[in-house]
Write an enzyme that holds these catalytic residues in place. Structure first.
Site, PDB file in Angstrom:
ATOM      1  N   GLY A   1      51.298  49.930  22.577  1.00 15.60           N
ATOM      2  CA  GLY A   1      51.016  51.257  22.886  1.00 15.60           C
ATOM      3  C   GLY A   1      49.757  51.241  23.949  1.00 15.60           C
TER       4      GLY A   1
ATOM      5  N   GLY B   1      53.138  47.038  19.402  1.00 16.23           N
ATOM      6  CA  GLY B   1      53.614  48.069  19.325  1.00 16.23           C
ATOM      7  C   GLY B   1      54.988  48.425  19.815  1.00 16.23           C
TER       8      GLY B   1
ATOM      9  N   GLU C   1      46.577  41.509  19.484  1.00 10.90           N
ATOM     10  CA  GLU C   1      45.418  42.436  19.917  1.00 10.90           C
ATOM     11  C   GLU C   1      44.283  41.312  19.438  1.00 10.90           C
ATOM     12  OE1 GLU C   1      48.661  43.954  18.870  1.00 10.90           O
ATOM     13  OE2 GLU C   1      48.371  42.461  18.205  1.00 10.90           O
TER      14      GLU C   1
ATOM     15  N   ASP D   1      48.432  45.072  14.270  1.00 11.24           N
ATOM     16  CA  ASP D   1      48.793  46.557  13.792  1.00 11.24           C
ATOM     17  C   ASP D   1      50.388  46.924  14.062  1.00 11.24           C
ATOM     18  OD1 ASP D   1      48.912  47.108  16.184  1.00 11.24           O
ATOM     19  OD2 ASP D   1      47.949  49.376  16.375  1.00 11.24           O
TER      20      ASP D   1
END
Length: 336
Positions: free
Chosen positions: A65, A114, A137, A145
């Site tokens: 992301g 992502g 992350e 996530d």
């Protein structure tokens, strides 16, 4: 007009081409919305029978992301923009998971964070010898996530917890071995595979024709040790088991964990524990709650600064180490 996501339909196959090579196809809100719009259109179009997602560059499928933009929004106090981005991204993940037609991701190069969110939830994930997959992350003060709290606990043994906590980058063969990927194809065959997938035939038949057995992976020799160490019921015991484990792998893994954000490690461990008993929708809802909270926290702002803004690779985590009061505060994030 330049578009970071190009879409077209070829012989009943919707093609999504990620084309933001200067950012390694990091997903910004424009890209998320473009993918969502295409998939929502094709979902209800009887003339579209399947979907293929690929990159225009062999260097990266999608490197995650657009977290620098998220950090900038958080620093200026625009928490609505932070929530808007994560809600849109996780909505796209859910859309892919529920998509009623074959959805094939062609992963050549990096697929980080992502990038797994727009591939793992689909029907087929094709990787090559140049693929590199990771959920990195915890190194930037965040947590795995994009539905990772659902798919990581469902990988064999304790591999998912290992990948989520350490952020270890694995090659295509290892991704097939632990079920993050479904098919292994030599990169030289990707153009022919894509031609077959967009030629009007059945995706499964095309994949069977080009897929080959994945070679031995870098994870194979460490699976028993991963299970011994990362099956620990509490995070401190993971550290203890690694310290007691013989060999270079355990020492190196322990050193990696000690470099990560203590806040991120604690949140990730608890998130994966809860995700093991939740469906994808509940996992994404929980991740959205945590993402909005974590994006305001010191370690995320500092971790992204160190990795992607100043690039000094020297984050200063706080608190470090965590106290009992810190851990209690972090548990409250799950219910805020």
């Amino acid at each position: 007009m330049y578009l970071p996501v190009q879409t077209h339909v070829a012989n009943g196959t919707g093609v999504i081409a990620l084309d933001r090579p200067e950012a390694l196809n990091a997903l910004d809100l424009t890209m998320v919305r473009a993918m969502t719009e295409a998939l929502e259109t094709w979902r209800d179009d009887d003339d579209v029978r399947s979907v293929v997602v690929r990159s225009t560059s062999p260097k990266a499928f999608c490197a995650g992301g657009d977290i620098r933009t998220i950090r900038a929004a958080s620093l200026r106090g625009d928490h609505a923009a932070v929530r808007e981005y994560f809600a849109a991204e996780y909505g796209l993940n859910a859309l892919i998971a529920a998509f009623p037609k074959p959805y094939t991701a062609l992963i050549d190069g990096f697929a980080l964070g992502g990038g797994l969110g727009i591939s793992v939830h689909g029907t087929a994930r094709v990787v090559t010898e140049r693929a590199a997959l990771a959920m990195p992350e915890t190194a930037i003060g965040f947590f795995p996530d994009i539905g990772a709290s659902h798919f990581l606990p469902r990988l064999p043994g304790s591999v998912g917890r290992y990948l989520g906590l350490t952020g270890t980058r694995i090659a295509g063969a290892a991704a097939v071995g632990c079920s993050l990927a479904t098919h292994y194809v030599h990169s030289s065959e990707l153009p022919a595979l894509e031609a077959a997938l967009t030629g009007g035939g059945e995706p499964a038949a095309a994949l069977d024709r080009f897929a080959v057995a994945a070679p031995a992976s870098e994870l194979s020799a460490h699976l028993d040790a991963i299970d011994r160490c990362f099956s620990a019921p509490e995070l401190p015991e993971v550290f203890e088991r690694l310290a007691a484990e013989d060999g270079d792998w355990a020492a190196e893994t322990l050193a990696v964990l000690r470099r990560m954000s203590p806040t991120s490690l604690f949140v990730t461990f608890e998130l994966l524990r809860r995700g093991a008993g939740s469906d994808l929708g509940a996992c994404l809802d929980r991740e959205l709650l945590l993402a909005c909270r974590t994006a305001r926290a010191h370690d995320f702002l500092e971790g992204v600064r160190a990795a992607l803004v100043d690039k000094d690779r020297n984050p200063r985590w706080s608190p470090d180490p965590l106290t009992a009061a810190d851990r209690a505060e972090l548990l409250s994030w799950f219910d805020a």
